[in-house]
Structures are given as structure tokens and as C-alpha cells.
Design an enzyme around this catalytic site. Sequence first.
Site, PDB file in Angstrom:
ATOM      1  N   GLY A  63     -28.824  51.455 -16.065  1.00  0.00           N
ATOM      2  CA  GLY A  63     -28.007  51.416 -17.000  1.00  0.00           C
ATOM      3  C   GLY A  63     -27.657  50.045 -17.130  1.00  0.00           C
ATOM      4  O   GLY A  63     -27.385  48.596 -16.720  1.00  0.00           O
ATOM      5  N   ARG A 105     -34.090  42.107 -17.704  1.00  0.00           N
ATOM      6  CA  ARG A 105     -34.609  43.388 -18.905  1.00  0.00           C
ATOM      7  C   ARG A 105     -33.944  42.428 -20.005  1.00  0.00           C
ATOM      8  O   ARG A 105     -32.564  42.303 -20.745  1.00  0.00           O
ATOM      9  CB  ARG A 105     -32.902  44.205 -19.068  1.00  0.00           C
ATOM     10  CG  ARG A 105     -33.646  44.599 -17.070  1.00  0.00           C
ATOM     11  CD  ARG A 105     -34.607  45.843 -17.321  1.00  0.00           C
ATOM     12  NE  ARG A 105     -35.283  46.748 -17.605  1.00  0.00           N
ATOM     13  CZ  ARG A 105     -34.701  47.679 -18.055  1.00  0.00           C
ATOM     14  NH1 ARG A 105     -33.547  48.171 -16.449  1.00  0.00           N
ATOM     15  NH2 ARG A 105     -34.722  48.974 -18.149  1.00  0.00           N
ATOM     16  N   GLN A 204     -33.893  60.552 -14.707  1.00  0.00           N
ATOM     17  CA  GLN A 204     -32.594  59.751 -14.552  1.00  0.00           C
ATOM     18  C   GLN A 204     -31.740  60.865 -15.331  1.00  0.00           C
ATOM     19  O   GLN A 204     -30.904  61.609 -14.729  1.00  0.00           O
ATOM     20  CB  GLN A 204     -32.324  58.713 -15.595  1.00  0.00           C
ATOM     21  CG  GLN A 204     -32.766  57.814 -15.252  1.00  0.00           C
ATOM     22  CD  GLN A 204     -34.157  56.906 -15.703  1.00  0.00           C
ATOM     23  OE1 GLN A 204     -34.338  57.484 -16.310  1.00  0.00           O
ATOM     24  NE2 GLN A 204     -33.999  55.639 -16.241  1.00  0.00           N
ATOM     25  N   ASP A 245     -27.975  51.833 -24.870  1.00  0.00           N
ATOM     26  CA  ASP A 245     -28.735  49.981 -24.191  1.00  0.00           C
ATOM     27  C   ASP A 245     -27.691  48.935 -25.251  1.00  0.00           C
ATOM     28  O   ASP A 245     -27.617  48.018 -24.777  1.00  0.00           O
ATOM     29  CB  ASP A 245     -29.839  49.611 -24.170  1.00  0.00           C
ATOM     30  CG  ASP A 245     -29.781  50.661 -22.441  1.00  0.00           C
ATOM     31  OD1 ASP A 245     -29.569  50.537 -21.333  1.00  0.00           O
ATOM     32  OD2 ASP A 245     -29.947  51.759 -23.067  1.00  0.00           O
ATOM     33  N   ASN A 255     -31.600  53.186 -27.594  1.00  0.00           N
ATOM     34  CA  ASN A 255     -31.520  53.783 -25.533  1.00  0.00           C
ATOM     35  C   ASN A 255     -32.784  54.240 -25.468  1.00  0.00           C
ATOM     36  O   ASN A 255     -33.309  54.074 -25.755  1.00  0.00           O
ATOM     37  CB  ASN A 255     -30.771  55.141 -26.717  1.00  0.00           C
ATOM     38  CG  ASN A 255     -30.017  55.244 -24.811  1.00  0.00           C
ATOM     39  OD1 ASN A 255     -29.457  54.733 -24.579  1.00  0.00           O
ATOM     40  ND2 ASN A 255     -30.117  57.221 -24.768  1.00  0.00           N
ATOM     41  N   LYS A 256     -32.943  54.809 -23.663  1.00  0.00           N
ATOM     42  CA  LYS A 256     -33.692  54.640 -23.399  1.00  0.00           C
ATOM     43  C   LYS A 256     -35.274  55.590 -24.683  1.00  0.00           C
ATOM     44  O   LYS A 256     -34.370  57.151 -25.113  1.00  0.00           O
ATOM     45  CB  LYS A 256     -33.612  56.058 -22.248  1.00  0.00           C
ATOM     46  CG  LYS A 256     -35.048  57.058 -21.652  1.00  0.00           C
ATOM     47  CD  LYS A 256     -35.591  55.835 -20.859  1.00  0.00           C
ATOM     48  CE  LYS A 256     -34.754  55.177 -19.655  1.00  0.00           C
ATOM     49  NZ  LYS A 256     -35.658  53.778 -19.029  1.00  0.00           N
TER      50      LYS A 256
END
Length: 350
Positions: A63, A105, A204, A245, A255-256
Site C-alpha cells: 500500500g 518501488r 490482497q 497509488d 492503481n493495482k
Amino acid sequence: MSKEPDILRPALLSDRFNTLSYDRESHEVIVLDRRVYPFETRYERYGTVEGVARSIEEMVVQGGPPLAYVAGLGLALAAQSCRGQHVAEQRGCVEEAAKRLVRTRPTADDLHWLMEHALVAGLEAIELDEDAFEAILGYVEGEIARGNEVSRACGRHAASLLESGDKVLTHCFAGAALNYMLFYAREQGKEIELIASETRPYLQGARLTASQAVEMNIPVTVITDGMAAHLMSEGNVTKYVTAADRIALDGSICNKVGTFEHAIAARYHNIPFYVLGYDGPDPATPTGKDIPIEERNSREVLFQGGQRIAVEGAQARYPAFDVTPPGLVSRIITERGIFEPGEMAAYFDA
């Protein structure tokens, strides 16, 4: 006899201090291992910057905000390790640590923003012959506390968009703001059901999202990542909610991976897509095309729980994120209020 009402409280992952901290006695960074939670509540301890960096890269912490906080605590650990050294040595120590932690990251902007400001706090303390460790740790812990308040405010605004009877699809784990959205909706008497896509390869949705909903007595159904469009076609999804994100100034959201395809299906079925934007867009990212997409090790797709799930000889790819254009986003919800995607620049004046 009427049933006693459930005791309402946000779930464990709502408060980041429950999941990450700095131990001043042992000088270790303590991190809840999200790879095994909720089946095991295991806290890992790291006494080196390299250990902290690997905890981020290896998904012990997950996250955008949590991994940024862990990196910040890692920078405090670096400052502690070079206490008492000459100014130049201290400066070099924290600068090298910051470079290593930022490399972990590339996509999430929280990491880069927090590390930039934590490093400034440390370098200013060094130049003033003050304690860089205390300066960095104080700054990071203040950001964790601020982040908790941001999550509460964002979740409160998001709850205002929900109606009793909503069936809310979510992808990956949208973090503390999702928990607060559900908490405040329940507090307002709204009956909400959650649909969690499992979110391969780290699951997740199946683990983190589902566990938080169960902890708060929110009905939750776990689906595979390819089922969402079918459920929408049946009328079994009324809202689509994720985090981001990174948010660009043009309203694109990153995002994911898988978020984009669900957004396409939601638009086709006239289902609103709301994004939990926490503390807003990244001012240094003009458009979605400016967001770097992290490409993770393909082994994470080829193996599950240590077991190979694809035939030998097969290859894989794992772009960890995708970018959804602003035309597919209904609203972006921040701690300062709710915004149209095309009006994200107004966030800074709100």
C-alpha cells in the site's frame, strides 16, 4: 427481544500505528507482514536499511502510504546508525540510505514525497548540529498521524456517496480510507455489501479487504479477478471503489493492475467508479502517461504459495499497476472533499 447492536469500530488496518513502528530500545523498524495476514499476525523486525528496503520490495509492507512510512522509518534508522559521526559522514549516510529506499518501488508517489521531506528534515538537523535521528523520526511519526486523519476524512466523504443497499466492488485493498468509508456508512445506518476481487498474485482482496470487512461485520463476497463484469451484468454491483497509488493532475489514476479493466466494465454498465484519493494528486505528475509502471518479477505470477502453477517453459509478465484515464472515473475523493477528475488541480486551493 431486540438484538443488541454490533459494536462499531474500524478494523485493525485502519490505524497505521497498529502495523508499523520504530522501536527506540532495540532500534529496529517493526512491520506487520501483510503477506501472511490475516491468517498469521506476524511482525517482522529490521535493524538495517537494507532489511527495511527488502521488506518493501518483497511485499512485507503493501500500500502506498504504509510503504512510504516504513521507508521513512528506515531513514531514521540510518540516521541513528551514524549518530556522532562528522557532518559529512552523517550527510552521506542518510543520503545513501534515502537513495536505496526510494529505489524500492517506482510507481507510488507517497514514497518519493515523504522521503524527499524526511531527508530534508535530517539534513537540516545535521547542518544545525542537531539530532538527525530525532528530526527524521519525529517528522515520519507526524506524517503517520496525519495520514490517519486523512484516511478518516476521506472515508467520511466517501460514505456520503453510498446508499443503503449498495453492493460495492473493490479491487486490491484500498487501505484505511476504505475501512473508514465502511465504518461511517454503517454508523449512518446504511446497509452495505462488499465484493472483493481476489487480486492476483498476492491476493490482497481475498485476504486484506475481506478480513477487514469481516472484522467490521460488513457482508463480503470474494470473487476471482475475471468475474466483475459478469456480476455487473446481473445487477449485482452498484458502485465500484478503489484507491490510487498515484493521481495525475489530469485526473488519471494509477492503481493495482486490473483496476482499468473493471473501470471499463463499470462504464459500460453505467456503474459509478469512485476513487479514494486520500491527500490528492501528485503535483509533479501532469498526466497518466507520466506515471512509471513497476514491472515486478514474473515468478510472482508463475508461483503461488511456493508452488509453480504454470507449466515449465511458460513465461509471464507482472506489470504491478495500470492507469485508468479520467473519462472512466466518476469522482475522486480526498480529505478535502470530492472532485471531478478533470478538476484535480482545484484540490490545492480547497
